[in-house]
Design a protein around this motif. Sequence first.
Motif, PDB file in Angstrom:
ATOM      1  N   ALA A 138      17.849  10.088 -12.034  1.00  0.00           N
ATOM      2  CA  ALA A 138      18.668  10.465 -13.193  1.00  0.00           C
ATOM      3  C   ALA A 138      19.481   9.302 -13.732  1.00  0.00           C
ATOM      4  O   ALA A 138      19.942   9.345 -14.882  1.00  0.00           O
ATOM      5  N   ASP A 139      19.669   8.243 -12.940  1.00  0.00           N
ATOM      6  CA  ASP A 139      20.418   7.073 -13.412  1.00  0.00           C
ATOM      7  C   ASP A 139      19.578   6.147 -14.280  1.00  0.00           C
ATOM      8  O   ASP A 139      20.050   5.098 -14.742  1.00  0.00           O
ATOM      9  N   GLY A 140      18.300   6.501 -14.502  1.00  0.00           N
ATOM     10  CA  GLY A 140      17.435   5.701 -15.352  1.00  0.00           C
ATOM     11  C   GLY A 140      16.692   4.597 -14.632  1.00  0.00           C
ATOM     12  O   GLY A 140      15.913   3.866 -15.255  1.00  0.00           O
ATOM     13  N   PHE A 141      16.894   4.470 -13.337  1.00  0.00           N
ATOM     14  CA  PHE A 141      16.189   3.451 -12.557  1.00  0.00           C
ATOM     15  C   PHE A 141      14.975   4.052 -11.859  1.00  0.00           C
ATOM     16  O   PHE A 141      14.997   5.210 -11.417  1.00  0.00           O
ATOM     17  N   TYR A 142      13.930   3.232 -11.754  1.00  0.00           N
ATOM     18  CA  TYR A 142      12.821   3.542 -10.860  1.00  0.00           C
ATOM     19  C   TYR A 142      13.158   2.980  -9.483  1.00  0.00           C
ATOM     20  O   TYR A 142      13.573   1.820  -9.358  1.00  0.00           O
ATOM     21  N   TYR A 143      12.953   3.798  -8.457  1.00  0.00           N
ATOM     22  CA  TYR A 143      13.109   3.346  -7.072  1.00  0.00           C
ATOM     23  C   TYR A 143      11.727   3.347  -6.420  1.00  0.00           C
ATOM     24  O   TYR A 143      10.977   4.322  -6.528  1.00  0.00           O
ATOM     25  N   TYR A 144      11.420   2.254  -5.753  1.00  0.00           N
ATOM     26  CA  TYR A 144      10.066   2.028  -5.253  1.00  0.00           C
ATOM     27  C   TYR A 144      10.100   1.662  -3.777  1.00  0.00           C
ATOM     28  O   TYR A 144      10.946   0.869  -3.326  1.00  0.00           O
ATOM     29  N   THR A 145       9.179   2.234  -3.032  1.00  0.00           N
ATOM     30  CA  THR A 145       8.968   1.831  -1.650  1.00  0.00           C
ATOM     31  C   THR A 145       7.473   1.910  -1.368  1.00  0.00           C
ATOM     32  O   THR A 145       6.718   2.551  -2.109  1.00  0.00           O
ATOM     33  N   ALA A 146       7.025   1.246  -0.314  1.00  0.00           N
ATOM     34  CA  ALA A 146       5.606   1.202   0.015  1.00  0.00           C
ATOM     35  C   ALA A 146       5.441   0.666   1.428  1.00  0.00           C
ATOM     36  O   ALA A 146       6.393   0.154   2.034  1.00  0.00           O
TER      37      ALA A 146
ATOM     38  N   ALA B 129       0.832  -1.198   0.000  1.00  0.00           N
ATOM     39  CA  ALA B 129       0.000   0.000   0.000  1.00  0.00           C
ATOM     40  C   ALA B 129       0.868   1.249   0.000  1.00  0.00           C
ATOM     41  O   ALA B 129       2.085   1.192   0.201  1.00  0.00           O
ATOM     42  N   ASP B 130       0.229   2.399  -0.228  1.00  0.00           N
ATOM     43  CA  ASP B 130       0.908   3.702  -0.154  1.00  0.00           C
ATOM     44  C   ASP B 130       2.171   3.746  -1.017  1.00  0.00           C
ATOM     45  O   ASP B 130       3.242   4.155  -0.554  1.00  0.00           O
ATOM     46  N   PRO B 131       2.092   3.357  -2.270  1.00  0.00           N
ATOM     47  CA  PRO B 131       3.306   3.221  -3.093  1.00  0.00           C
ATOM     48  C   PRO B 131       3.922   4.569  -3.443  1.00  0.00           C
ATOM     49  O   PRO B 131       3.221   5.543  -3.742  1.00  0.00           O
ATOM     50  N   HIS B 132       5.242   4.595  -3.436  1.00  0.00           N
ATOM     51  CA  HIS B 132       5.962   5.790  -3.866  1.00  0.00           C
ATOM     52  C   HIS B 132       7.047   5.381  -4.853  1.00  0.00           C
ATOM     53  O   HIS B 132       7.856   4.491  -4.580  1.00  0.00           O
ATOM     54  N   VAL B 133       7.061   6.028  -6.019  1.00  0.00           N
ATOM     55  CA  VAL B 133       8.017   5.720  -7.084  1.00  0.00           C
ATOM     56  C   VAL B 133       8.805   6.968  -7.441  1.00  0.00           C
ATOM     57  O   VAL B 133       8.233   8.047  -7.621  1.00  0.00           O
ATOM     58  N   THR B 134      10.118   6.816  -7.555  1.00  0.00           N
ATOM     59  CA  THR B 134      11.007   7.880  -7.993  1.00  0.00           C
ATOM     60  C   THR B 134      11.761   7.411  -9.233  1.00  0.00           C
ATOM     61  O   THR B 134      12.422   6.370  -9.188  1.00  0.00           O
ATOM     62  N   LEU B 135      11.660   8.141 -10.341  1.00  0.00           N
ATOM     63  CA  LEU B 135      12.494   7.881 -11.518  1.00  0.00           C
ATOM     64  C   LEU B 135      13.724   8.779 -11.387  1.00  0.00           C
ATOM     65  O   LEU B 135      13.633   9.998 -11.514  1.00  0.00           O
TER      66      LEU B 135
END
Length: 336
Positions: free
Chosen positions: A42-50, A34-40
Amino acid sequence: MTLRRLACALASASMLSAAAAATDFANPLVLQRADPHVTLHADGFYYYTATVPEYDRIELRRVRSLNELGKAEAKVVWRRHESGPMSRNIWAPELHHIDGKWYLYFTAGRADAPFDIRLYVLENAAANPLDGQWVEKGQLKTGWESFALDATTFSLKGQRYLAWTQRPPASGKHMTAVYIAKMDSPLSIAGPAVLLTKPDYGWEKIKFDVNEAPAVLARNGRVFMTYSASATDANYALGMLSASDSANLLDPSAWTKSPTPVLASSAATGQYGPGHNSFTTSPDGKTDILVYHARNYRDITGDSLHDPNRHTRAQAIRWRADGTPDFGVPVADAVR
């Protein structure tokens, strides 16, 4: 068709296919998060936490494509304390890269008072937030002590802001509202908090009077702030505020509040309680993406807060001619 024209056609088809793949999501992307947070980044990776259903730790995932999230390694980067501050109800982590360092903003209670929750921050100087050491930087103070959660941060025209949820000072009601303040560092606010929205409409007061979980998207000369309202069951829905990006964001009168939800449960698509979202884009930055959680059933036995099946989902945002976002309805689960 000449070889050159054939090559151009194939290249064009390949680009269109790649663009479609970038916004064609195999929902749900991650089960029981739940409560997902995604950051794209500058290195081209998506970083995800929840939020994990055990409410006891913070995980991070790192992928090139959002559709890879469900199979990606979930690295535990921090666990709750046994007692004292940050020992219960670890909720709503958000990962942000600010001035060359990574920060995790999250909510936590205490073992002796699980729902006496506050905002806390972790810091990591490593290039990859799945590496390095996460350092506890303590409570993020908001100016008064009360039930507080769901911090997010954004920068606009060189100024960084914090937006979060809190029970108003000296409030006798079990109600939450969304506040904003300028930040003078990633760990502190610079001045008085300003209340932006509290539950006003009936759809924001079902079972509980709730405005929470702000998320910010700046586009088309405007700032859009979504928030979630009502109980965390099928009544949960997204509301939205908007303001000009040249306005004083600390002036509540600069913001306009939608009188109806901008994303709500849909029996037609089998999605219930969409909310607590974040925003990201396709890898090329051309398509805005809404990331949120929802359940694929309406009826819940017991307290919805203890039902683990809020799954992470994503869908592309359409834009109206007037420059405002159209979130549509929560899309149906993919056929697997």
